[in-house]
Scaffold this motif. Sequence first.
Motif, PDB file in Angstrom:
ATOM      1  N   LYS A 923       0.935  -1.167  -0.135  1.00 55.29           N
ATOM      2  CA  LYS A 923      -0.075   0.016  -0.037  1.00 55.29           C
ATOM      3  C   LYS A 923       0.814   1.394  -0.040  1.00 55.29           C
ATOM      4  O   LYS A 923       0.502   2.299  -0.539  1.00 55.29           O
ATOM      5  CB  LYS A 923      -0.990  -0.117   1.341  1.00 55.29           C
ATOM      6  CG  LYS A 923      -2.042  -1.010   1.117  1.00 55.29           C
ATOM      7  CD  LYS A 923      -2.882  -1.133   2.395  1.00 55.29           C
ATOM      8  CE  LYS A 923      -3.988  -2.092   2.164  1.00 55.29           C
ATOM      9  NZ  LYS A 923      -5.041  -2.226   3.386  1.00 55.29           N
ATOM     10  N   GLN A 926       1.691   1.870  -3.434  1.00 51.40           N
ATOM     11  CA  GLN A 926       0.608   2.239  -4.256  1.00 51.40           C
ATOM     12  C   GLN A 926       0.705   3.880  -3.869  1.00 51.40           C
ATOM     13  O   GLN A 926       0.243   4.573  -4.890  1.00 51.40           O
ATOM     14  CB  GLN A 926      -0.575   1.697  -3.923  1.00 51.40           C
ATOM     15  CG  GLN A 926      -0.870   0.228  -4.299  1.00 51.40           C
ATOM     16  CD  GLN A 926      -2.025  -0.346  -3.918  1.00 51.40           C
ATOM     17  OE1 GLN A 926      -2.364  -0.395  -2.797  1.00 51.40           O
ATOM     18  NE2 GLN A 926      -2.528  -1.128  -4.949  1.00 51.40           N
ATOM     19  N   ASN A 927       0.714   4.264  -2.895  1.00 47.59           N
ATOM     20  CA  ASN A 927       0.714   5.769  -2.457  1.00 47.59           C
ATOM     21  C   ASN A 927       1.673   6.570  -3.169  1.00 47.59           C
ATOM     22  O   ASN A 927       1.394   7.636  -3.662  1.00 47.59           O
ATOM     23  CB  ASN A 927       0.656   5.940  -0.986  1.00 47.59           C
ATOM     24  CG  ASN A 927      -0.571   5.177  -0.371  1.00 47.59           C
ATOM     25  OD1 ASN A 927      -1.669   5.209  -0.960  1.00 47.59           O
ATOM     26  ND2 ASN A 927      -0.395   4.786   0.818  1.00 47.59           N
ATOM     27  N   GLN A 930       0.998   6.781  -6.732  1.00 48.31           N
ATOM     28  CA  GLN A 930      -0.115   8.088  -6.937  1.00 48.31           C
ATOM     29  C   GLN A 930       0.753   9.643  -6.817  1.00 48.31           C
ATOM     30  O   GLN A 930       0.236  10.365  -7.439  1.00 48.31           O
ATOM     31  CB  GLN A 930      -0.986   7.801  -6.002  1.00 48.31           C
ATOM     32  CG  GLN A 930      -1.919   6.591  -6.246  1.00 48.31           C
ATOM     33  CD  GLN A 930      -3.178   6.375  -5.216  1.00 48.31           C
ATOM     34  OE1 GLN A 930      -3.282   7.057  -4.150  1.00 48.31           O
ATOM     35  NE2 GLN A 930      -4.064   5.290  -5.497  1.00 48.31           N
ATOM     36  N   ALA A 937       8.531   4.464  -5.355  1.00 46.93           N
ATOM     37  CA  ALA A 937       7.456   3.144  -5.108  1.00 46.93           C
ATOM     38  C   ALA A 937       8.149   1.967  -5.819  1.00 46.93           C
ATOM     39  O   ALA A 937       7.787   0.890  -5.215  1.00 46.93           O
ATOM     40  CB  ALA A 937       6.137   3.950  -6.475  1.00 46.93           C
ATOM     41  N   LEU A 941       7.817  -1.425  -3.625  1.00 47.15           N
ATOM     42  CA  LEU A 941       7.087  -2.583  -4.520  1.00 47.15           C
ATOM     43  C   LEU A 941       8.142  -3.790  -4.537  1.00 47.15           C
ATOM     44  O   LEU A 941       7.666  -5.007  -4.239  1.00 47.15           O
ATOM     45  CB  LEU A 941       6.418  -2.222  -5.696  1.00 47.15           C
ATOM     46  CG  LEU A 941       5.559  -1.194  -5.962  1.00 47.15           C
ATOM     47  CD1 LEU A 941       5.039  -0.737  -7.150  1.00 47.15           C
ATOM     48  CD2 LEU A 941       4.268  -2.018  -5.195  1.00 47.15           C
ATOM     49  N   HIS A 961      -1.015  -9.079  -7.413  1.00 51.28           N
ATOM     50  CA  HIS A 961      -1.152  -7.625  -7.748  1.00 51.28           C
ATOM     51  C   HIS A 961      -0.052  -6.815  -7.608  1.00 51.28           C
ATOM     52  O   HIS A 961       0.233  -5.572  -8.189  1.00 51.28           O
ATOM     53  CB  HIS A 961      -2.442  -7.086  -6.969  1.00 51.28           C
ATOM     54  CG  HIS A 961      -3.716  -7.730  -7.126  1.00 51.28           C
ATOM     55  ND1 HIS A 961      -4.050  -8.218  -8.458  1.00 51.28           N
ATOM     56  CD2 HIS A 961      -4.724  -8.085  -6.347  1.00 51.28           C
ATOM     57  CE1 HIS A 961      -5.335  -8.775  -8.308  1.00 51.28           C
ATOM     58  NE2 HIS A 961      -5.631  -8.767  -6.839  1.00 51.28           N
ATOM     59  N   CYS A 962       0.710  -7.062  -6.362  1.00 50.49           N
ATOM     60  CA  CYS A 962       1.951  -6.562  -6.131  1.00 50.49           C
ATOM     61  C   CYS A 962       3.264  -6.427  -7.269  1.00 50.49           C
ATOM     62  O   CYS A 962       3.519  -5.428  -7.657  1.00 50.49           O
ATOM     63  CB  CYS A 962       2.339  -6.946  -4.717  1.00 50.49           C
ATOM     64  SG  CYS A 962       4.106  -6.020  -4.142  1.00 50.49           S
ATOM     65  N   LEU A 965       2.077  -4.295 -10.417  1.00 53.65           N
ATOM     66  CA  LEU A 965       2.353  -3.127 -10.302  1.00 53.65           C
ATOM     67  C   LEU A 965       3.617  -2.825 -10.281  1.00 53.65           C
ATOM     68  O   LEU A 965       4.243  -1.640 -10.711  1.00 53.65           O
ATOM     69  CB  LEU A 965       1.751  -2.676  -8.974  1.00 53.65           C
ATOM     70  CG  LEU A 965       1.525  -1.099  -8.726  1.00 53.65           C
ATOM     71  CD1 LEU A 965       0.754  -0.543  -9.834  1.00 53.65           C
ATOM     72  CD2 LEU A 965       1.089  -0.644  -7.313  1.00 53.65           C
ATOM     73  N   THR A1293      -0.330   5.972 -12.708  1.00 53.25           N
ATOM     74  CA  THR A1293      -1.029   5.302 -11.560  1.00 53.25           C
ATOM     75  C   THR A1293      -1.430   4.018 -12.263  1.00 53.25           C
ATOM     76  O   THR A1293      -1.321   3.757 -13.249  1.00 53.25           O
ATOM     77  CB  THR A1293      -2.259   5.844 -11.086  1.00 53.25           C
ATOM     78  OG1 THR A1293      -3.003   6.500 -12.312  1.00 53.25           O
ATOM     79  CG2 THR A1293      -1.888   7.269 -10.366  1.00 53.25           C
ATOM     80  N   ASN A1294      -1.984   3.144 -11.292  1.00 52.28           N
ATOM     81  CA  ASN A1294      -2.362   1.621 -11.866  1.00 52.28           C
ATOM     82  C   ASN A1294      -3.804   1.664 -12.128  1.00 52.28           C
ATOM     83  O   ASN A1294      -4.680   2.418 -11.680  1.00 52.28           O
ATOM     84  CB  ASN A1294      -1.896   0.660 -10.739  1.00 52.28           C
ATOM     85  CG  ASN A1294      -2.366   0.888  -9.555  1.00 52.28           C
ATOM     86  OD1 ASN A1294      -2.724   2.031  -9.021  1.00 52.28           O
ATOM     87  ND2 ASN A1294      -3.157  -0.340  -9.180  1.00 52.28           N
ATOM     88  N   ASN A1322      -6.169  10.879  -9.492  1.00 48.32           N
ATOM     89  CA  ASN A1322      -6.460   9.392  -9.120  1.00 48.32           C
ATOM     90  C   ASN A1322      -7.692   8.792  -9.660  1.00 48.32           C
ATOM     91  O   ASN A1322      -8.247   8.152  -8.756  1.00 48.32           O
ATOM     92  CB  ASN A1322      -6.239   9.478  -7.640  1.00 48.32           C
ATOM     93  CG  ASN A1322      -5.001   9.939  -7.004  1.00 48.32           C
ATOM     94  OD1 ASN A1322      -3.950   9.967  -7.579  1.00 48.32           O
ATOM     95  ND2 ASN A1322      -4.875  10.433  -5.665  1.00 48.32           N
TER      96      ASN A1322
END
Length: 1342
Positions: A923, A926-927, A930, A937, A941, A961-962, A965, A1293-1294, A1322
């Motif tokens: 998370k 992800q932040n 963004q 990031a 990740l 998902h990780c 990304l 962003t994803n 976003n």
Amino acid sequence: MRDTAKKGNGEKRTMDVSCSANGRKTTGSKKDDDGSFSVKIQGAGVESFELQVHGFWLVQDAILTILGKEEVAPRTSIALALAGVTLDPMMELQDFKGFKAGVTLRLVEEPYSPRSAQAHLARVQEMLKTVRPQDALMEGRSPTVLNTLTQTSEAPPTLHSSKNKRANSKTEHSAEAPPPPAYILPGASELPPLMTLLPTNTHSEAPSYLLDLSVSCWNPPPGFRKLQGDLMYISVHTLEGKQCDITSCPRGFYVNRSTLEVFDPRPAQSTPVCHCLTDLLSHISPQFKHNLSTLRHRPSLPAEESLSTPYRINSWLGVSSLHSHKSSFSGRLGLDQDLNAQTPDWNKELQTARDLPQRSLEERLQRDRALLQVNSAFVWAVAQGAEKVMDGFVDPVNGSNEDPAFLCGGVFMSMPANRDQCQGGERSHRAAQRLELRCVQAYSDLGGDLQNLHTIPTALADYRGVRLSAQGLAPGIQAPEQAEVPNGLLYGYSAGPLENPSRRKLLELLAQSAKALSLQRHAVLGPSGHQLPLFTSIDAQGIMGADGRYYLLDVYRTMPADANFHIEEGEGVEGEAEKEKERSFPRRYPHVWCRLRPELVKAFIQHKHAQFSQRVKAHMEENEEMEDSEKSADSRNIDAVRKACKEVGSISDIIFEMRFNPNVYAPGVEFPDSESGAVELQKRLLKEAAAFIINDRIPEFMNDCIHGTDIPIDGASLRQALHQKGINLRYLGHLILSISQSDRKHQLRHITRLAFAEIVVRCAQRFFSGYIQGVETSNLSAATSHFLCCLLVPHFSSASNGEESKKRSRRRGRGGGGAADSTAWSALNGNELWSFICQDAQETYRLKEGLGSSVDHLVEQYGLRKISLLREMCLKTGIQLRLREYILDNRNKAPISSDDVLNILPVVKHITMTTSDATRMFKAGQNSLQKGLLEQAYEQLKEATYLFSRVCDDLHPEACHCLSLLAKVAYLQSHPAEARSVQLRVVVISERVLGFDHPNTIQQYVLLAVYLLAGGETALAQRCLYRAKLLLLTVHGADHPYTAVIDASLGLVLQGEQSLQYLQSALKLNSSFRGDTDLTTALMHHLLAQRLCVAGDYRGGMNHEKEAHSIFQNKWGEDHPQTKCSSDFLRNITQQAVRVERSIRQGGAELCDSLPEGLVPSQDTTLEQLALVNGILKTSYSTRMMEFKEKLKEKKAAEAAEKAKLENPESTNEKEASELQSSNGEVTEEATTNGEHKQEATDENAESQPSETDSSEKADHSNTNGQIESHLHNGDCATKNESEEEEQQSNITNGVSTESQLKSTNGLMSVKEAQSESAVVNGKECVENGGSGDSEKQAEVE
């Protein structure tokens, strides 16, 4: 402790665990500075090799890692020695004196025991087992299909490692790309063949090793030979035709002199004693030695393909077992018997894992891994136990046939037979079981001290129409039963008044858990009339087990009631008025356990908190206007808070606190008079929460579907999207009604289609549960196929085409009784089944009309695909069908025969274990993404990927998902090779842990195609897109918003007429689902205009670019940079068209074959367009959050900046605008001519911003909002204004393709200061007025 957590993994998972260790290092995510270093391993007849270890590893972890090496396999029963001293397996490596980097560890062969000798045979059998793509299908698991796409046309499909995939595809994709199959072309009427979904090659290239390997007829050894060390006797038949008997002894294996007729256990002449069985077999058989050498040198499988998944994902298709069922040595070796002689205590193992220390990151990772392993093994044991119970291998432990209970593999299973019909019968009981599982998950997720409040391991298994409730054995009561402690209870409705330290501690834990779950402390009247304080529902019971742990049982009513499905006394309306209220709320439901979801409770509390803040602000403004001199400012503020608390329903009158009483609306619960006010408040809150679902959450879900935030493709993704909004599936009927009454129902037709399919499948599943229970085992396949035919073929009956199946069923019968029952299932016909489905849909979902007379009505009216309905039904009930083509529209012949039903598998519902640290880091990544902090990031990740690999070996949906990304970030950092490598793993993981045809797998295939195209692998990219389109057509059909994404991607990858064909299809779908004035539609117009110009159709290109220009002009105005760029591109097309027309008139003398550079998209432009279409590139991000964070951290600097700003605000604003690009540490894109661009990524944190940004937050200047735009340079603009370029900023962003992507395409875009702009924050559209301080107006779009 760790060894305890790994025990009892089940017979099918024993060897899987031995192949991995907690410290497995993957993808280089962790460098050597994490404590890992290299040591040398040698001895035991193995060539020396280097091994990467961690100092904190236990010795047994290192041994497990070594045993998983190809150089060591299949050796077992080995130990490690350092300097001649054997290491204790339960100690850490770093605790041994002399252990350091580069040290040499020797393998020491340990003596065999009967159990370890059998484990060694299992390891040998596992290694000699031929790996084929169909193996997963034969076991009912979802296979991985990606490897079949990466093969050359000359070689048959085999499994390869990632390296071999990469090398093989590099050589293959230099050839011409294959054309798209006819069935995936836009508008194709031909249905995609099911045979293309899965590999069908059942022949294996791997050679045979032995003709037979089995337990000898002389086994077990007689007593006098046991005293001499004989453990077991094995019979071997080699490829050369030689037969011999082998003795297993503590030292290893040797050939004895026994034959089929004579028992002679003495060693044969000149036979060696080998510690490893394969060494002895190589000595006996030269062919075995040669083939074993080939086996050792085969390409090794990556971990994501070789390791077993934590939970079995059923496949609804499989290969026929007639010719693909291969012989296995395991049965003849006696390995099918459970090696774990001791039945595992699942509750003890789970609680032991929960109690592992969590002081450091390493301890938390080991705890998370142990919990996942125990829960995974428990779920496997539940699936196996369900099959054994239903097959009749287990007798009831209570000796009751009415309500039998079973104990199998340490799992306690109950099978309810008769339930109280007044409370909904079996449906109510099933609902209570679902709620129990959901609430056990809620209590299990609580952290901190609340982990001392334990729940019993729980799962549900649906198998052959029966739902089995599975639990670990509950611990005994610690103290003997006392008069004041009925049944040993410390807490509960029947516990009575009791005071002791144990009860006080339990009440303290319950009070903390109630706060975490938003439950209200309340009082009810007990059995004797006294007031009983409760923190849970009235059914919950708290005990202290014999292990000293506190347990909470029967928590199925923990969540508050849903007032929409509870009719209070006196609310019932008779006659016509009741008929008019059939579709309104509140209304009755077939069962009484309608509870709110935890997601809805959380969202409702956030909603009420927003109301509370608004009310406080309004009351404070009113108080300021009144200017009451009698009260101070603080007193007026307190009054405002009190009024707001009372208005929103807070249980406290001084702070906002929202809690719910789970016993409100519970039948039979009486509250004391002192609770009357609180109960009325709770009823009001529950009614508001119920209205919140209808008035807020369902419209919000519809809006998200319109704008692409949620794109459900099948029933599973629809359920997940609804549950994330807190919407129960009992609202499906209201969802359909809301869509039908909406003016945008045409744009939501795919949601209507999915909702109808889900209703039909759920109603059919309820009928199937009772239908299949009364069928004899010998008729299961025939009855199942008959049911599917009745569901899918209108007016189907067995009168015309069922005689053959009846005869076959009678032949399969074992004679005797049950002759009448053996064919009772065949009396069902299509009309009867559909009538039940319609009646159930009306009672459950209020769908009295809409389903029509048969499934053909849904096909014609809503575009439902029968093959999609068949897939959903099979996944729901665990049915596995043979992989072949099914003609479901043939009414003269049954489309599905009994031979097509390969298996019925248990469908297990279970709790999931959290991966706290990995999820937290994911998370954070992800932040950071963004915010545009690509470097930060990327590192986060990679760290999250490493943590996931430590816990679950990446075989987890969240790890998938990780990694996905991470691949996106690597691609954005101009590392397409790394993105390709990671995405290959993502596709394999998604196929294995979610399903080969899961919606996420479809999206991952499309993303893989983008990265492959960036690396020049055009042919493989096209194959991936073909695969994604094939899966989408099978799962849903062509009429879906995501079809536009795939078609647009194919249009950009292909050339010529096919490219135009796919882009036209994408444009048509986007116009239909998003609207003619949507930005995504404008993007499609522009892409089509480009390709038409390349094809020489300038008139068509002008028409489409005019449409795009019109959308931009209406959206942003004439002066917007995007509109100007579209005008420039349109002018270029017009000029080129005039030149061509002039050349034609002049006889073609000046006609030029090459187009101007401004009209031809470059390769970089195409890649960026692909990234935008697929959501890899998005716009944009507001820096206000970063500024606010900076303001809090640098308060003094912010105050100084505010003072300077007040002195000269205009100069401050200009300075802020010039410094935003360099100070925010975000990704910037600088536009160049001819459609090329450069991305610059910096890893500066938001904390490094200068103090000037704080002043902009203080003054709320939205014109310095720091909007970030992503630019797609298509070559349609040759020059740019430098001031515009300075303000350009891109944010990545994803997600999937959204409306926001349109703003960064079709030309160059920039954000101009003091100008009305539209940006996407976003995934939310933000209308920004630069001249005023207007707040952002957000509407979620994606």
